[in-house]
Enzyme design. Structure first.
Site, PDB file in Angstrom:
ATOM      1  N   LYS A  22     133.763 122.904  90.379  1.00 19.15           N
ATOM      2  CA  LYS A  22     132.960 122.436  89.227  1.00 19.15           C
ATOM      3  C   LYS A  22     132.510 120.994  89.479  1.00 19.15           C
ATOM      4  CE  LYS A  22     135.126 120.844  85.395  1.00 19.15           C
ATOM      5  NZ  LYS A  22     134.727 119.492  84.970  1.00 19.15           N
ATOM      6  N   ASN A  23     133.434 120.140  89.901  1.00 19.71           N
ATOM      7  CA  ASN A  23     133.132 118.703  89.993  1.00 19.71           C
ATOM      8  C   ASN A  23     132.348 118.332  91.238  1.00 19.71           C
ATOM      9  OD1 ASN A  23     134.361 118.509  87.563  1.00 19.71           O
ATOM     10  ND2 ASN A  23     136.248 117.583  88.321  1.00 19.71           N
ATOM     11  N   CYS A 116     136.093 111.612  74.847  1.00 14.50           N
ATOM     12  CA  CYS A 116     136.689 112.946  74.699  1.00 14.50           C
ATOM     13  C   CYS A 116     138.200 112.770  74.535  1.00 14.50           C
ATOM     14  CB  CYS A 116     136.343 113.814  75.902  1.00 14.50           C
ATOM     15  SG  CYS A 116     136.939 113.132  77.409  1.00 14.50           S
ATOM     16  N   ARG A 121     135.537 107.137  77.614  1.00 15.95           N
ATOM     17  CA  ARG A 121     134.907 107.437  78.900  1.00 15.95           C
ATOM     18  C   ARG A 121     133.760 106.426  79.118  1.00 15.95           C
ATOM     19  NH1 ARG A 121     136.083 112.837  80.292  1.00 15.95           N
ATOM     20  NH2 ARG A 121     135.341 112.309  82.365  1.00 15.95           N
ATOM     21  N   ASP A 308     143.592 115.246  87.223  1.00 16.70           N
ATOM     22  CA  ASP A 308     143.225 116.583  86.737  1.00 16.70           C
ATOM     23  C   ASP A 308     144.324 117.615  86.958  1.00 16.70           C
ATOM     24  OD1 ASP A 308     139.663 116.428  87.535  1.00 16.70           O
ATOM     25  OD2 ASP A 308     140.889 115.484  86.007  1.00 16.70           O
ATOM     26  N   ARG A 400     135.338 125.998  80.353  1.00 19.87           N
ATOM     27  CA  ARG A 400     134.483 124.954  80.930  1.00 19.87           C
ATOM     28  C   ARG A 400     134.787 124.788  82.427  1.00 19.87           C
ATOM     29  NH1 ARG A 400     134.215 119.468  77.746  1.00 19.87           N
ATOM     30  NH2 ARG A 400     132.994 119.139  79.619  1.00 19.87           N
TER      31      ARG A 400
END
Ligand code: EPZ
Length: 421
Positions: A22-23, A116, A121, A308, A400
């Site tokens: 994803k990243n 978030c 952020r 993460d 997500r």
């Protein structure tokens, strides 16, 4: 809305395939704005965040075609340089369109991304990078407005209070690839996703070296062309499944995983009594010792222990035979998972940015609520080993960043179902 029902106690065993990262794919998709030519990106995971980025690209005038994990992006009709609030507010990574829009059109308007649950952020390093390359930046009605007649290469120091920044590095790279002259980014993020972005940009004709190290050099070129690129595997998804094998005292072959992207995690896994073996298709993970041992973990920027994977590791050591100390150096407030894990019988206290995890003999199933992508993954891991049933609500957070998680887990023996809330 959906929820997951998990009955704990099953030992996972078998082969699970890791999806594309994803990243890595989010900044790469943003980088297609740098050319009007066709780009083909493969191994793109089916995730909510990817859909959001594709919607943003379409709103900016791109034509998007999707065939499974292959995404084709081409110049559409009208060109737009404003990334709208209603799209940007759902995903912080939308900020990654700022650099390419500015580089291609000399102007960009991107809604200020919200914070978030993992903490504030800020984007000061993003704006610093663009300003050092010659952009004028203002904030107007909640939008970041960046303008630059011609971006000029510069030496840019991107180290922040918490170390390097992944997407600030990405934004500065994408702004620099067509700037006049050379740009040197110091204290650049070294994550594999940055290296993958650099490989994509080089495929478009950019002149970059040093990606993956703290110093990235970019010599501006006149224009960039379309290219084809396969996204690297998702090291965070792979690490999550490695810990699923350990927490259930099972054995998983994680296909597509490459140890070299998870060195810090593999080191910790071996310290707590796990075994990680490299094979031709990926890695095989199981327990070496009967019980998980406690460990002290501190998160850092790459190649340090990834923030993460912090929540998932907390679930794992919550059933260890001792006391573990987990310190967050990247997002000091990233502990929303503690309250839900304690509801499942864990014994965790928080002192500032440090969690003290006293191992318990067992966790027990309970109704819990997902809240942030990786905190939700931690609840899934806890539920897999808990006695009884766990119901995880608001799992759109999970969707997500984890492709088909219930299919992948049930495919290796988990008792897990997705049902309507
Ligand atoms: C990327 O976010 C990832 N997201 C995050 O993954 C990941 O947690 C994070 O990197 C750290 O590894 C994507 O790549 C899409 P940062 P990013 O800028 O780039 C501070 C997930 O779960 N900072 O590297 O936004 C910041 O507050 C997500 O997949 C500034 O101070 O993170 C943090 O403390 C969550 N000023 C630290 O730097 C800035 O301008 C690292 O953040 C930018 C960041």
């Amino acid at each position: 809305m959906h929820k997951l029902l998990i009955r704990g106690g099953k030992r996972l065993s078998g082969r699970v395939k890791v999806s594309g990262a994803k990243n890595a794919c989010l900044p790469i998709l943003a980088a297609t704005l740098l050319t009007e030519q066709r780009c083909l990106i493969s191994n793109v995971p089916a995730l909510k965040d990817v859909e959001t980025m594709l919607s943003i690209l379409e709103s900016l005038g791109r034509r998007v075609k999707r065939r499974g994990g292959d995404i084709e992006i081409d110049q559409g009709g009208v060109t737009e340089v404003t990334a709208r609030y209603d799209l940007v507010r759902t995903m912080r990574a939308s900020i990654a369109v700022l650099g390419p829009l500015l580089a291609r059109y000399g102007e960009a308007r991107v809604s200020f991304p919200g914070g978030c649950v993992i903490g504030p952020r800020p984007i000061d390093l993003h704006l610093k990078g663009l300003r050092e390359l010659g952009a004028q930046i203002t904030v107007e009605e909640g939008y970041i407005v960046a303008r630059a007649k011609k971006l000029k290469g510069a030496r840019v120091y991107l180290g922040g209070h918490f170390g390097s920044s992944v997407l600030a590095t990405a934004n500065t790279m994408m702004a620099a690839v067509m700037a006049s002259g050379e740009t040197v980014i110091e204290d650049a993020a070294c994550e594999p996703e940055i290296t993958d972005l650099a490989s994509f940009l080089s495929g478009m004709g950019a002149d970059i070296d040093g990606a993956g190290t703290p110093t990235i050099r970019i010599r501006g070129v006149k224009s960039l062309s379309g290219t084809e690129h396969r996204v690297i595997f998702d090291r965070i998804e792979a690490g999550t499944y490695m810990m699923a094998a350990l927490i259930t005292d099972g054995k998983l072959d994680i296909l597509g995983a490459d140890i070299s992207h998870n060195i810090a995690l593999v080191d910790k896994i071996r310290e707590i009594g796990g075994m990680v073996k490299e094979g031709p298709e990926g890695v095989s993970v199981s327990r070496r010792s009967r019980k998980i041992k406690p460990a002290d973990i501190t998160t850092f920027t790459y190649p340090g222990f990834p923030t993460d994977l912090q929540a998932q590791m907390m679930s794992l050591v919550s059933i260890s035979g001792g006391i573990s100390v987990i310190t967050e150096k990247v997002y000091p407030e990233r502990f929303i998972h503690i309250s839900e894990l304690n509801r499942m019988g864990a014994n965790i206290i928080l002192e500032g940015a440090t969690a003290i995890v006293k191992g318990v003999g067992r966790l027990s199933g309970a109704p819990v609520m997902a809240s942030d992508l990786r905190a939700s993954a931690a609840l899934v891991l806890a539920a897999l080993v808990a006695e009884g049933d766990t119901e995880i609500s608001r799992i759109y957070h999970l969707d997500r960043g984890y492709e088909r998680i219930e299919e992948k887990l049930s495919g290796v023996g988990a008792d897990i179902r997705r049902v309507e809330e």
